[in-house]
Design an enzyme around this catalytic site. Structure first.
Site, PDB file in Angstrom:
ATOM      1  N   TYR A  11     -42.552  60.732  35.148  1.00  0.00           N
ATOM      2  CA  TYR A  11     -43.876  59.978  35.433  1.00  0.00           C
ATOM      3  C   TYR A  11     -45.081  60.875  35.915  1.00  0.00           C
ATOM      4  CZ  TYR A  11     -47.179  57.566  38.701  1.00  0.00           C
ATOM      5  OH  TYR A  11     -48.273  56.978  39.580  1.00  0.00           O
ATOM      6  N   ASN A 118     -27.327  66.666  41.889  1.00  0.00           N
ATOM      7  CA  ASN A 118     -28.272  67.035  40.872  1.00  0.00           C
ATOM      8  C   ASN A 118     -29.443  67.802  41.678  1.00  0.00           C
ATOM      9  OD1 ASN A 118     -29.503  66.514  38.265  1.00  0.00           O
ATOM     10  ND2 ASN A 118     -30.981  65.452  39.522  1.00  0.00           N
ATOM     11  N   THR A 144     -41.035  65.807  49.464  1.00  0.00           N
ATOM     12  CA  THR A 144     -41.561  64.426  49.991  1.00  0.00           C
ATOM     13  C   THR A 144     -41.798  64.245  51.599  1.00  0.00           C
ATOM     14  OG1 THR A 144     -40.697  62.022  50.432  1.00  0.00           O
ATOM     15  CG2 THR A 144     -39.246  63.654  49.879  1.00  0.00           C
ATOM     16  N   SER A 179     -33.093  58.725  53.718  1.00  0.00           N
ATOM     17  CA  SER A 179     -32.104  58.326  52.769  1.00  0.00           C
ATOM     18  C   SER A 179     -31.292  59.427  52.191  1.00  0.00           C
ATOM     19  CB  SER A 179     -32.865  57.475  51.675  1.00  0.00           C
ATOM     20  OG  SER A 179     -33.401  58.426  50.638  1.00  0.00           O
ATOM     21  N   TYR A 181     -31.371  60.484  49.446  1.00  0.00           N
ATOM     22  CA  TYR A 181     -32.320  61.211  48.327  1.00  0.00           C
ATOM     23  C   TYR A 181     -33.226  61.982  49.261  1.00  0.00           C
ATOM     24  CZ  TYR A 181     -37.121  61.792  46.750  1.00  0.00           C
ATOM     25  OH  TYR A 181     -38.446  62.177  46.279  1.00  0.00           O
ATOM     26  N   HIS A 182     -33.905  61.779  50.354  1.00  0.00           N
ATOM     27  CA  HIS A 182     -34.661  62.287  51.163  1.00  0.00           C
ATOM     28  C   HIS A 182     -34.032  63.486  51.619  1.00  0.00           C
ATOM     29  CE1 HIS A 182     -36.989  58.349  51.091  1.00  0.00           C
ATOM     30  NE2 HIS A 182     -38.036  59.339  51.102  1.00  0.00           N
ATOM     31  N   LYS A 185     -33.865  66.406  49.711  1.00  0.00           N
ATOM     32  CA  LYS A 185     -35.338  67.274  49.595  1.00  0.00           C
ATOM     33  C   LYS A 185     -35.112  68.258  50.659  1.00  0.00           C
ATOM     34  CE  LYS A 185     -37.303  65.207  46.029  1.00  0.00           C
ATOM     35  NZ  LYS A 185     -37.998  66.067  45.127  1.00  0.00           N
ATOM     36  N   VAL A 211     -46.848  58.085  45.408  1.00  0.00           N
ATOM     37  CA  VAL A 211     -47.954  58.260  44.451  1.00  0.00           C
ATOM     38  C   VAL A 211     -47.972  57.028  43.742  1.00  0.00           C
ATOM     39  CG1 VAL A 211     -48.861  59.549  42.242  1.00  0.00           C
ATOM     40  CG2 VAL A 211     -47.194  60.460  43.956  1.00  0.00           C
ATOM     41  N   THR A 253     -43.645  40.900  48.392  1.00  0.00           N
ATOM     42  CA  THR A 253     -42.265  41.037  49.208  1.00  0.00           C
ATOM     43  C   THR A 253     -42.509  42.180  50.139  1.00  0.00           C
ATOM     44  OG1 THR A 253     -41.392  41.822  47.424  1.00  0.00           O
ATOM     45  CG2 THR A 253     -40.908  39.581  47.992  1.00  0.00           C
ATOM     46  N   VAL A 254     -43.192  41.982  51.342  1.00  0.00           N
ATOM     47  CA  VAL A 254     -43.179  43.032  52.601  1.00  0.00           C
ATOM     48  C   VAL A 254     -41.917  43.009  52.904  1.00  0.00           C
ATOM     49  CG1 VAL A 254     -44.176  43.483  54.711  1.00  0.00           C
ATOM     50  CG2 VAL A 254     -45.828  42.648  52.673  1.00  0.00           C
ATOM     51  N   VAL A 327     -32.978  50.683  56.367  1.00  0.00           N
ATOM     52  CA  VAL A 327     -32.870  51.037  58.133  1.00  0.00           C
ATOM     53  C   VAL A 327     -34.142  51.956  58.184  1.00  0.00           C
ATOM     54  CG1 VAL A 327     -31.763  51.775  59.910  1.00  0.00           C
ATOM     55  CG2 VAL A 327     -30.444  50.579  57.944  1.00  0.00           C
TER      56      VAL A 327
END
Ligand SMILES: NC(=O)c1ccc[n+]([C@@H]2O[C@H](COP(=O)([O-])OP(=O)(O)OC[C@H]3O[C@@H](n4cnc5c(N)ncnc54)[C@H](O)[C@@H]3O)[C@@H](O)[C@H]2O)c1
Length: 383
Positions: A11, A118, A144, A179, A181-182, A185, A211, A253-254, A327
């Protein structure tokens, strides 16, 4: 400059590659198309089909006469990335080539391990390649804002000066990511700081917010040059999801109370920030950290903006608070500093009504392609 873009099919990577190429830099892109495989795993597609990277590189040359060098391979394969970096000899490496989704990383043990392998191993391979073949080059690494989490104190730009028992030191800002993922980083940031401190590499870590945006000046040059727009529960970000819900007559959906506050920026500003970082590089041995966003909003603010845009377009938009699959704190203090990129010359493109209206209009024109089954969250942080 000679600029190597890792994750050039993504992206952000593809529009960044076109931007540097357009202004006359020598650009090479690397990708292993992992993102296209993750999409297949979960039956997800971007709103509009994205031509292959080979086709986009050819179209770019046809439109502009400029060549972008293309390398297909996995950054986790150190021989592959060593060869690319040894031959290309970049002045700057813009590293986008990681698994970028928190929900993806939270779906299973395999996905968490895959994401961290990865991202962390790929980044380590890049650091070792730089040390070996281009120690003068500048690494511009996408991190991030989610690395910091939502602390009850102001978020500084990467570093915090601490007074403890009468002594003072400046340390990496404490991180409380949300998470796996975070977390990947956070591990990357620690590894890069070490490589700068011990080997003398130069790096800028861009702690980027969420973004949004569909187009840049270059993606608009031809339909085949477009970049991906995800609205699904795995890769879609909140504004995109709400726009698609509004355009297709669904409730926005909040997740939970919607007080979750984050930094946001336009895709055009991602490109501006990355270009500023490349043009004004870190010094040898310096690990520079910038918080890369232009405005902060709560999820509720974003829902309200889309509701208002829907009204202006004659749509009836409703907001629904659904159980939060994540969470995270749903009401919290949030004040993140973000002045360093402004000091370098960033001119923000803010999320005005006109920007939301244009995005909604684009999504409405393509609403027939929406796959509603991919919108609702199925990945839960605790299950
Ligand atoms: N988009 C956002 O809102 C956002 C926000 C903050 C940070 N970021 C970070 O910016 C970067 C780019 O994000 P994006 O939205 O363009 O993601 P994206 O998934 O669209 O792009 C990442 C690209 O990297 C490639 N890639 C991944 N692992 C690779 C590997 N091992 N070898 C070679 N190529 C590999 C993928 O195939 C993909 O094309 C990511 O690191 C992401 O974490 C993005």
């Amino acid at each position: 400059m000679r600029i190597l873009i890792l994750g050039g099919d993504g992206y952000l990577g593809w529009p960044t590659a076109m931007h540097f190429s357009a202004r006359g830099d020598v650009v090479a892109v690397v990708d292993n198309f992992a993102k296209r495989r993750w999409e297949l795993e979960d039956g997800i597609e971007p709103l509009l089909p994205i031509p292959t990277l080979h086709a986009r590189v050819r179209r770019w040359q046809a439109e502009t006469g400029k060549e972008i060098e293309l390398h297909v391979g996995d950054i986790c394969n150190h021989r592959f990335i060593y060869t690319v970096i040894e031959r290309f000899r970049p002045d700057a490496i813009v590293h986008y080539g990681e698994q970028p989704s928190a929900p993806y990383s939270m779906q299973s043990r395999e996905a968490a391990v895959y994401t961290q392998h990865n991202n962390v191993v790929g980044n380590l391979n890049v650091l070792f390649a730089m040390k070996r073949f281009c120690p003068q080059a500048h690494l511009v690494k996408l991190g991030t804002m989610g690395e910091y989490g939502t602390p009850n104190i102001d978020i500084e730009e990467g570093w915090l000066t601490v007074n403890h028992n009468g002594r003072t030191d400046t340390v990496l800002y404490p991180k409380k990511p949300g998470s796996f993922y975070h977390l990947s980083k956070v591990h990357d940031s620690a590894n890069i700081e070490f490589a700068c401190r011990v080997w003398g590499l130069a790096a800028t870590d861009l702690n980027q917010g969420v973004v949004y945006g569909i187009d840049t000046d270059d993606t608009c040059k031809h339909a085949e040059l477009r970049t991906s727009f995800h609205y699904d529960h795995v890769f879609g970000t909140v504004l995109n999801r709400f726009l698609v819900q509004a355009a297709t007559g669904r409730k926005l959906t909040v997740y939970g109370k919607g007080g979750q506050t984050r930094g946001f920026l336009n895709i055009r500003d991602t490109i501006q920030c990355v270009a500023l970082a490349c043009d004004k590089p870190a010094k040898a041995g310096e690990f520079r950290i910038f918080n890369q966003f232009t405005e902060q909003f709560s999820v509720r603010d974003i829902a309200n903006k889309v509701e208002a845009a829907g009204k202006r377009a004659g749509l009836r938009v409703q907001i629904d608070n659904i159980p939060n699959p994540r969470v995270e704190m749903e009401e919290h203090y949030y004040n993140a500093k973000h002045t360093k990129l402004l000091d370098l010359g960033l001119k923000p493109n803010l999320l005005t009504d006109a920007v939301v209206d244009t995005m909604l209009d684009t999504v409405r024109r393509h609403s027939g392609a929406v796959q509603p089954a991919t919108i609702m969250p199925t990945i839960k942080w605790k299950q």
